[in-house]
Scaffold this motif. Structure first.
Motif, short mmCIF file in Angstrom:
data_model
loop_
_atom_site.label_atom_id
_atom_site.label_comp_id
_atom_site.label_asym_id
_atom_site.label_seq_id
_atom_site.Cartn_x
_atom_site.Cartn_y
_atom_site.Cartn_z
N LEU A 148 1.92 1.71 -3.68
CA LEU A 148 0.78 2.16 -4.49
C LEU A 148 0.49 3.63 -4.21
O LEU A 148 0.21 4.41 -5.13
CB LEU A 148 -0.46 1.32 -4.20
CG LEU A 148 -0.53 0.00 -4.97
CD1 LEU A 148 -1.61 -0.89 -4.40
CD2 LEU A 148 -0.79 0.25 -6.45
N ARG B 89 -5.02 0.62 -3.95
CA ARG B 89 -4.50 0.66 -2.58
C ARG B 89 -5.62 0.42 -1.57
O ARG B 89 -5.40 -0.20 -0.53
CB ARG B 89 -3.85 2.02 -2.35
CG ARG B 89 -3.38 2.25 -0.95
CD ARG B 89 -2.67 3.56 -0.82
NE ARG B 89 -2.20 3.74 0.53
CZ ARG B 89 -2.75 4.59 1.41
NH1 ARG B 89 -3.77 5.33 1.05
NH2 ARG B 89 -2.30 4.66 2.63
N TRP C 260 -4.61 4.72 -6.26
CA TRP C 260 -5.17 4.78 -4.91
C TRP C 260 -6.38 3.89 -4.77
O TRP C 260 -6.70 3.44 -3.67
CB TRP C 260 -5.49 6.25 -4.55
CG TRP C 260 -4.25 6.96 -4.12
CD1 TRP C 260 -3.03 6.86 -4.71
CD2 TRP C 260 -4.10 7.84 -3.01
NE1 TRP C 260 -2.13 7.64 -4.05
CE2 TRP C 260 -2.75 8.25 -3.01
CE3 TRP C 260 -4.95 8.34 -2.05
CZ2 TRP C 260 -2.26 9.12 -2.04
CZ3 TRP C 260 -4.45 9.21 -1.10
CH2 TRP C 260 -3.12 9.59 -1.10
N HIS D 134 0.83 -1.20 0.00
CA HIS D 134 0.00 0.00 0.00
C HIS D 134 0.86 1.25 0.00
O HIS D 134 0.50 2.27 -0.57
CB HIS D 134 -1.08 -0.05 1.09
CG HIS D 134 -0.73 0.51 2.44
ND1 HIS D 134 -0.59 1.85 2.65
CD2 HIS D 134 -0.54 -0.09 3.63
CE1 HIS D 134 -0.32 2.05 3.93
NE2 HIS D 134 -0.27 0.90 4.55
#
Ligand code: SF4
Ligand code: SF4
Lengths: 122, 359
Positions: B108, B131, B128, B105
């Protein structure tokens, strides 16, 4: 840009990735650490939660034997680590999955809050 | 030519956090850079000396809002090293799963921010969105999206059962599909290449002498990754560092893009080979008098921690050297000579985390 084209076209025809909060809310995951609830009726006032809380969010007033012993819980100091819920010997503290809603004032649950005072909750 | 000095930050659209770079320019060319840090200092190292040692896990987690799990993991490993605690194998694998999900994450997020820094908004949103699914996995398995609080001294607090593992695999496959849709854009798109190739070059020798860490170092040709030390369960998962040779912003983007896929594979491998057993051992007593160090690999690079115990519940000293702190000298070497328009991209290419830097 050409490499982005397939994504853009796909996004054009797919449903939106966002939801219309607050009309549409997300389902909570089981075991999420959302809010803390203390059931003072079950509490034996052992003082363990106060000792292990890393954020000093729980304060016990008086000791076990006092008739007006109580604990205060300050949700604005709490970091929702759930250590107290894990360790409480009488299961008086538990973590609810739903997230706390925004508040307009800082309140402390416990001594000053009749809805949580000793004996009120079953 | 006359020179002009102006501040870049602490409030700037590409900077999610407060740092100021004082840029001295000749025309549009940057000739000198001076960093001004100190906007986000919270005194975490000092606070850690007052807490009983188990509580510092939650404190260390709050050093950074992105690599929070790895901060907690490093602290736990540090104290375990000091107290000579052996962690159960299942806990070590679970730690790898959560570390790699954090890395996914984080990368990303960074890829999205990079796209945002040159105005590629649709790509930013797409990164996002992917993510978000990773954060959902973290919430499902640990209880919270960002501050997981699932690592403790002696092991972990939560388990991933077979049903959850199946769900994690399904969700990860969804993430992989989304990653596969955006990575070719980063690799081949003309606009992205025009903004990153040859920008902020850090030659191999200089990367080493300036003490760069993490993707910065690996993008300059060094196969240097603390996961190769084999902490947690990395030693059993056949880990190989990702290396690129360009040394520019594009190479750093590629390192992170490839690490994203590598993390996805590592999570799956860890889930497949996770042994059954205990989640944590009970740790008794206090850290003895003595010292320990711990090095772990965060999404931004090597994290170094040092602790000194004195036989009480409190540590006498906790020192945390975070990756962005180590990467700042390299950033200062990369900026002179570049155009003002390239400053945001170059600053972002080190993946700055100022909250980490200043603790
Ligand atoms: S640990 Fe449980 S029983 Fe003990 S004081 Fe806290 S709430 Fe009451
Ligand atoms: S959840 Fe953690 S911070 Fe909150 S009251 Fe319990 S122990 Fe304290």
């Amino acid at each position: 840009m050409p490499w982005m084209m397939p994504n853009i076209l796909k996004n054009l025809f797919s449903s939106p990735a966002t939801r219309k909060y607050p009309f549409e809310t997300r389902q909570y995951w089981a075991g999420a650490r959302g809010q803390l609830q203390i059931d003072l009726a079950r509490c034996v006032f052992c003082g363990l939660c106060q000792r292990i809380c890393p954020a000093q969010a729980i304060t016990q007033y008086g000791n076990k034997k006092d008739p007006d012993v109580t604990i205060d819980y300050n949700p604005f100091a709490c970091i929702y680590c759930a250590r107290c819920a894990e360790k409480c010997p009488s299961g008086a503290i538990y973590i609810h999955e739903s997230h706390a809603v925004p508040a307009d004032r800082k309140i402390t649950y416990g001594r000053n809050d009749i809805s949580l005072s000793k004996g009120e909750l079953s | 030519m006359s020179r002009i000095t102006f501040p870049f930050g602490p409030q700037h659209p590409v900077l999610p956090e407060g740092i100021q770079l004082s840029l001295t320019c000749e025309d549009e060319k940057v000739v000198e850079v001076r960093p001004v840090i100190g906007y986000m200092h919270r005194g975490i190292e000092k606070a850690a000396e007052r807490n009983p040692y188990p509580n510092n896990v939650f404190l260390c987690e709050r050093i950074c809002g992105i690599c929070s799990f790895i901060h907690a993991l490093s602290y736990c490993q540090l104290v375990e090293e000091l107290m000579k605690v052996e962690v159960p194998p299942r806990a070590r694998y679970l730690r790898v799963v959560w570390s790699e999900l954090s890395r996914m994450h984080s990368h990303l997020l960074w890829l999205g921010l990079l796209a945002d820094s040159f105005g590629f908004e649709s790509l930013f949103m797409q990164c996002w969105r992917a993510r978000e699914t990773v954060l959902d996995i973290l919430e499902m398995t640990t209880g919270q999206r960002v501050i997981q609080s699932s690592c403790i001294v002696g092991g972990v607090r939560r388990d991933i059962n077979a049903d959850q593992a199946r769900q994690v695999r399904e969700m990860l496959n969804k993430v992989k599909t989304e990653i596969d849709a955006v990575l070719p854009v980063f690799q081949k798109d003309y606009t992205i290449k025009a903004r990153t190739v040859g920008k902020g070059v850090l030659p191999k020798g200089q990367a080493w002498t300036l003490g760069a860490v993490g993707p910065m170092l690996r993008a300059s040709g060094w196969a240097w990754d603390c996961r190769s030390l084999g902490y947690a369960a990395y030693g059993e998962l056949g880990f190989e560092p990702v290396v690129e040779n360009g040394g520019d912003s594009y190479a750093r983007t590629m390192v992170r893009a490839r690490e994203l896929v590598q993390s996805y594979e590592l999570v799956l491998r860890a889930l497949d080979s996770m042994p059954e057993g205990e989640l944590a051992v009970k740790v008794k007593g206090a850290p003895p008098a003595g010292e320990a160090i711990m090095r772990t690999e965060q999404p931004r690079g090597e994290l170094f921690e040092y602790a000194r115990g004195n036989g009480t519940q409190q540590l006498e000293r906790l020192k945390i050297r975070t990756p962005t702190f180590a990467n700042l000298p390299a950033l200062l070497a990369m900026l002179p000579g570049c155009e003002i328009a390239d400053v945001p991209v170059i600053v972002l290419s080190i993946d700055p985390c100022i909250a980490c830097t200043e603790r």
